[in-house]
Design a protein around this motif. Structure first.
Motif, PDB file in Angstrom:
ATOM      1  N   ASN A   1      -6.222   5.209  -2.082  1.00 20.30           N
ATOM      2  CA  ASN A   1      -4.860   5.260  -1.539  1.00 20.30           C
ATOM      3  C   ASN A   1      -4.536   6.582  -0.857  1.00 20.30           C
ATOM      4  O   ASN A   1      -3.437   7.108  -0.990  1.00 20.30           O
ATOM      5  CB  ASN A   1      -3.829   4.956  -2.633  1.00 20.30           C
ATOM      6  CG  ASN A   1      -3.989   3.583  -3.209  1.00 20.30           C
ATOM      7  OD1 ASN A   1      -4.413   2.655  -2.524  1.00 20.30           O
ATOM      8  ND2 ASN A   1      -3.682   3.433  -4.485  1.00 20.30           N
ATOM      9  N   THR A   2      -5.515   7.116  -0.149  1.00 20.54           N
ATOM     10  CA  THR A   2      -5.334   8.384   0.548  1.00 20.54           C
ATOM     11  C   THR A   2      -5.290   8.137   2.041  1.00 20.54           C
ATOM     12  O   THR A   2      -6.114   7.403   2.580  1.00 20.54           O
ATOM     13  CB  THR A   2      -6.486   9.355   0.212  1.00 20.54           C
ATOM     14  OG1 THR A   2      -6.538   9.524  -1.204  1.00 20.54           O
ATOM     15  CG2 THR A   2      -6.268  10.704   0.861  1.00 20.54           C
ATOM     16  N   SER A   3      -4.313   8.723   2.697  1.00 24.21           N
ATOM     17  CA  SER A   3      -4.176   8.625   4.145  1.00 24.21           C
ATOM     18  C   SER A   3      -3.705   9.975   4.666  1.00 24.21           C
ATOM     19  O   SER A   3      -3.553  10.925   3.901  1.00 24.21           O
ATOM     20  CB  SER A   3      -3.168   7.533   4.510  1.00 24.21           C
ATOM     21  OG  SER A   3      -1.852   7.964   4.220  1.00 24.21           O
TER      22      SER A   3
ATOM     23  N   SER B   1      -0.891  11.494   2.856  1.00 25.96           N
ATOM     24  CA  SER B   1      -1.169  12.158   1.583  1.00 25.96           C
ATOM     25  C   SER B   1      -1.106  13.673   1.730  1.00 25.96           C
ATOM     26  O   SER B   1      -0.756  14.374   0.777  1.00 25.96           O
ATOM     27  CB  SER B   1      -2.548  11.746   1.067  1.00 25.96           C
ATOM     28  OG  SER B   1      -2.585  10.369   0.796  1.00 25.96           O
TER      29      SER B   1
ATOM     30  N   THR C   1       0.517   5.466  -0.247  1.00 27.89           N
ATOM     31  CA  THR C   1      -0.397   6.594  -0.317  1.00 27.89           C
ATOM     32  C   THR C   1      -0.019   7.519  -1.455  1.00 27.89           C
ATOM     33  O   THR C   1       1.145   7.655  -1.804  1.00 27.89           O
ATOM     34  CB  THR C   1      -0.401   7.403   0.993  1.00 27.89           C
ATOM     35  OG1 THR C   1       0.913   7.909   1.226  1.00 27.89           O
ATOM     36  CG2 THR C   1      -0.833   6.563   2.160  1.00 27.89           C
TER      37      THR C   1
ATOM     38  N   TYR D   1       0.841  -1.189   0.000  1.00 27.05           N
ATOM     39  CA  TYR D   1       0.000   0.000   0.000  1.00 27.05           C
ATOM     40  C   TYR D   1       0.879   1.243   0.000  1.00 27.05           C
ATOM     41  O   TYR D   1       1.778   1.371   0.812  1.00 27.05           O
ATOM     42  CB  TYR D   1      -0.896  -0.001   1.242  1.00 27.05           C
ATOM     43  CG  TYR D   1      -1.783   1.199   1.354  1.00 27.05           C
ATOM     44  CD1 TYR D   1      -2.915   1.325   0.573  1.00 27.05           C
ATOM     45  CD2 TYR D   1      -1.481   2.214   2.237  1.00 27.05           C
ATOM     46  CE1 TYR D   1      -3.742   2.425   0.675  1.00 27.05           C
ATOM     47  CE2 TYR D   1      -2.300   3.324   2.352  1.00 27.05           C
ATOM     48  CZ  TYR D   1      -3.430   3.412   1.575  1.00 27.05           C
ATOM     49  OH  TYR D   1      -4.236   4.511   1.686  1.00 27.05           O
TER      50      TYR D   1
ATOM     51  N   ARG E   1     -10.505   7.849   6.636  1.00 30.05           N
ATOM     52  CA  ARG E   1     -10.844   6.735   5.750  1.00 30.05           C
ATOM     53  C   ARG E   1     -12.295   6.834   5.278  1.00 30.05           C
ATOM     54  O   ARG E   1     -12.599   6.621   4.106  1.00 30.05           O
ATOM     55  CB  ARG E   1     -10.580   5.409   6.470  1.00 30.05           C
ATOM     56  CG  ARG E   1     -10.423   4.230   5.575  1.00 30.05           C
ATOM     57  CD  ARG E   1      -9.886   2.962   6.257  1.00 30.05           C
ATOM     58  NE  ARG E   1     -10.062   2.840   7.685  1.00 30.05           N
ATOM     59  CZ  ARG E   1      -9.081   2.987   8.591  1.00 30.05           C
ATOM     60  NH1 ARG E   1      -7.854   3.264   8.195  1.00 30.05           N
ATOM     61  NH2 ARG E   1      -9.318   2.845   9.880  1.00 30.05           N
TER      62      ARG E   1
END
Length: 192
Positions: free
Chosen positions: A133-135, A138, A6, A4, A123
């Motif tokens: 794929n954003t956290s 990011s 980001t 994974y 989330r």
């Protein structure tokens, strides 16, 4: 690094995400997410200061010091243990001051939230906005890319800003499109 990774947010998606969280929303399953000024403030600071989420949520009223009219963030990074001291732009200092005044925070921590709660709420919002794929990271990457553009692509400045040990680490944060690379290559063509 795991599978994974980001992605960096662009300015439009970053703004949309933070506004959504600040104002609240009802997701596609009918779940209502109340306005969350604290989380919106945390994400705004991460997008502007380029700090990791753990360092942002650990900020206190004493984390920003006045150095003769220039404000500096003075922290020790949780992840690396390295000291980090850099200029906090006056609009960000004013933003923090407004937040602390409105929340009645005169000393101590600025935020009363742990990283897992931030991740959970983020989330939900990114799923609603369909931002894959954003956290929280990011937003740190957004800060890196914004500075990279503002400095005319000075990767050394971005490396220093993020407190990275080398530009090789920083390169992973910077996004370049194939079109940008093709354009740069075309500018270098010399037919002899």
């Amino acid at each position: 690094m795991g599978r994974y990774c980001t992605t960096s947010l662009d300015a439009k998606n970053c703004k949309h995400l933070i506004e959504l969280i600040r104002e609240g929303y009802t997701d596609l399953d009918g779940v209502t997410h109340r306005p969350n000024k604290q989380l919106a403030t945390i994400l705004t600071l991460e997008a502007n200061l380029g700090c990791r989420i753990g360092d942002i949520i650990s900020l206190t009223t004493d984390s920003i010091i006045d150095d003769g009219g220039i404000y500096k963030l003075n922290i020790t990074e949780q992840k690396t243990g390295k000291k980090r001291s850099f200029i906090v732009p006056k609009p960000i200092k004013a933003f923090i001051d407004d937040y602390t005044m409105q929340e009645g925070l005169y000393n101590g921590p600025l935020f009363d939230i742990k990283a897992p709660a931030v991740w959970k709420q983020l989330r939900a919002a990114t799923a609603f906005l369909n931002l894959d794929n954003t956290s929280t990271h990011s937003l740190r990457k957004y800060a890196a890319n914004a500075l990279y553009e503002a400095t005319g692509h000075d990767i050394e400045a971005v490396c220093e800003f993020l407190n990275h040990s080398s530009t090789n680490v920083t390169r992973k944060y910077i996004k370049r499109s194939d079109a940008q690379l093709e354009s740069a290559i075309e500018k270098c063509v010399s037919i002899f």
